[in-house]
Design an enzyme around this catalytic site. Structure first.
Site, short mmCIF file in Angstrom:
data_model
loop_
_atom_site.label_atom_id
_atom_site.label_comp_id
_atom_site.label_asym_id
_atom_site.label_seq_id
_atom_site.Cartn_x
_atom_site.Cartn_y
_atom_site.Cartn_z
N CYS A 191 79.78 85.77 80.68
CA CYS A 191 80.39 84.85 81.64
C CYS A 191 79.38 83.95 82.36
O CYS A 191 79.77 83.03 83.07
CB CYS A 191 81.20 85.64 82.66
SG CYS A 191 82.39 86.75 81.89
N HIS B 115 81.57 83.43 92.04
CA HIS B 115 82.01 83.88 90.73
C HIS B 115 83.42 84.44 90.84
O HIS B 115 84.28 84.11 90.04
CB HIS B 115 81.04 84.94 90.20
CG HIS B 115 81.41 85.47 88.85
ND1 HIS B 115 81.49 84.68 87.73
CD2 HIS B 115 81.73 86.74 88.45
CE1 HIS B 115 81.83 85.42 86.69
NE2 HIS B 115 81.99 86.67 87.10
N HIS C 167 89.91 82.81 84.37
CA HIS C 167 88.49 83.03 84.05
C HIS C 167 88.21 82.56 82.63
O HIS C 167 88.63 83.18 81.66
CB HIS C 167 88.18 84.51 84.21
CG HIS C 167 86.72 84.85 84.11
ND1 HIS C 167 85.73 83.89 83.93
CD2 HIS C 167 86.06 86.05 84.18
CE1 HIS C 167 84.55 84.48 83.88
NE2 HIS C 167 84.73 85.78 84.02
#
Length: 433
Positions: free
Chosen positions: A185, A326, A363
């Protein structure tokens, strides 16, 4: 290298995401507080334990790419090329210069056109956690059903994470470094950092960074659901699934898409009369070296990445106006990020407006850093901080987590990207003087 390091600016952006099919549409949707998380369309999802996510909808590859590429490539590569075309077009650097309606993409292979830089000093970075995983899965099915001759030869050409970098370098005639960056990620945040370093240290005048991800296939969804990483049970209310920093958070909502940013040295942009959008001012990365999936409980690697990023930009904690977290909505991940922010910023951290874009976009894994850099540029240019959605019961009530669009002064944004395996990347973006 002598003298001050070269400043690096962003001159073009592009996006194909669940929140919109351009960078402008992405920003407008997130700024307005609209969720792109929905029930997944497709029979292949019917039997999965989690059937929500952020899908790219309404994108027609055949309308923006040559027929041969539209036919041979995976959707994630379609999105990457379209986002890249949009970024170069906005920067006034698209070879050939012809764009489709909306100004998003070129209509044909553009490599024959003229670049505004020496082609040997134009580099491409494709950032992704997985690459075109659907192509490998389709090839495996073909092998099982039809034997070796059923496996497409294009898999060897276009089936790897770095294929998009090769495609883009060929498409634009970029003869500089072309490669992939893979760090789950944190991939595209680290890709932006690598582009920043390449320009600063004199290896390139321009670097195209494209974050891309498509992990919404049944295999990836099932794996992440089995690991209990995904928000489950929201099929009747999918917009409420992504809940960063909320006490009721249970996981993230997976999403797909691509985002591109064109980085240039300030001198190269000035020489060709470009209009920069913002400055990419700093980058830091670190590893937790802790666990295959769980973050370090005190956010050790995340804090190290943020400190390195601020130092790289010549900034201190007092210089940050806004934090783009995040913030995925996993119980351990959000808590570790807050612990890391506390370690870096101390008491002042609680007064810095913080937002979690994934509450709206879902996400996008390896593409999320690039997506959120585009959103950060939007905040720098408008002074608007987008809201964090679904924060009904704050788990960290003493932090200033923005829940309604907020108009303020935004001169610097710290954007965080952390991933499984302990990968941590942070970038600082700064408004132009």
């Amino acid at each position: 290298m002598s003298g001050a390091p070269e400043r690096v600016v962003i001159t073009g952006m592009g996006a194909i995401t669940p929140s919109g099919l351009s960078a402008a549409a992405l920003w407008e949707s997130v700024a307005a507080g609209r969720s792109a998380v929905d029930v997944l369309a497709g029979d292949e999802f019917a039997q999965l334990p989690v059937r929500i996510g952020g899908q790219v909808r309404g994108f027609d590859a055949a309308s923006v790419l040559p027929r041969s590429l539209a036919r041979r490539l995976s959707p994630v590569q379609h999105w990457a090329l379209a986002a890249a075309d949009e970024a170069l077009a906005q920067a006034g650097a698209l070879p050939g210069g012809e764009a489709v309606a909306g100004g998003a993409s070129a209509t044909a292979n553009t490599q024959a056109g003229a670049l505004p830089w020496d082609p040997q000093r134009f580099s491409v970075i494709a950032a992704t956690g997985s690459g075109p995983v659907d192509a490998m899965q389709a090839a495996q099915r073909a092998l099982t059903e039809s034997g070796p001759r059923g496996v497409p030869l294009t898999l060897a050409i276009y089936g790897a994470p770095d294929a998009a970098a090769a495609l883009l370098s060929h498409r634009y005639g970029a003869h500089g470094d072309a490669r992939a960056v893979c760090a789950t990620c944190a991939s595209s945040a680290i890709g932006l950092g690598e582009g920043l370093r390449a320009i600063r240290h004199g290896y390139a005048d321009a670097v195209l960074v494209v974050g891309m991800e498509d992990c919404l296939g049944p295999v990836n969804l099932a794996s992440n659901a089995n690991m209990r990483a995904l928000a489950a049970g929201y099929e009747d209310d999918p917009h409420a699934a992504s809940r960063p920093f909320d006490a009721g958070r249970t996981g993230f909502a997976m999403a797909q898409g691509a985002a591109a940013l064109l980085l240039e040295s300030a001198s190269a942009a000035r020489a060709r009369g470009a209009s920069p959008l913002a400055e990419l001012a700093g980058f830091g990365a670190a590893s937790d070296a802790h666990h295959p999936t769980a973050p370090h409980p005190q956010g050790r690697g995340a804090a190290q990445a943020m400190r390195a990023c601020l130092a790289d930009a010549g900034l201190g904690p007092a210089d940050v106006d806004h934090i783009s977290a995040h913030g995925t909505g996993t119980p351990a991940g959000d808590a570790a990020e807050i612990a890391a922010l506390d370690a870096v910023f101390g008491q002042r951290g609680r007064t810095i407006p913080l937002t979690a874009p994934k509450s709206a976009t879902g996400h996008l894994l390896g593409a999320s850093g690039a997506v959120e850099a585009i959103i950060a540029v939007g905040s720098l240019r408008t002074g608007l901080i987008p809201p964090t959605l679904n924060l009904d019961d704050p788990d960290f009530p003493d932090w200033d987590i923005v829940t309604e669009p907020r108009q303020t002064t935004v001169g610097t944004v710290l954007s965080n990207s952390f991933g499984f395996g302990g990968h941590n990347g942070s970038v600082v973006l700064r408004a132009l003087e």
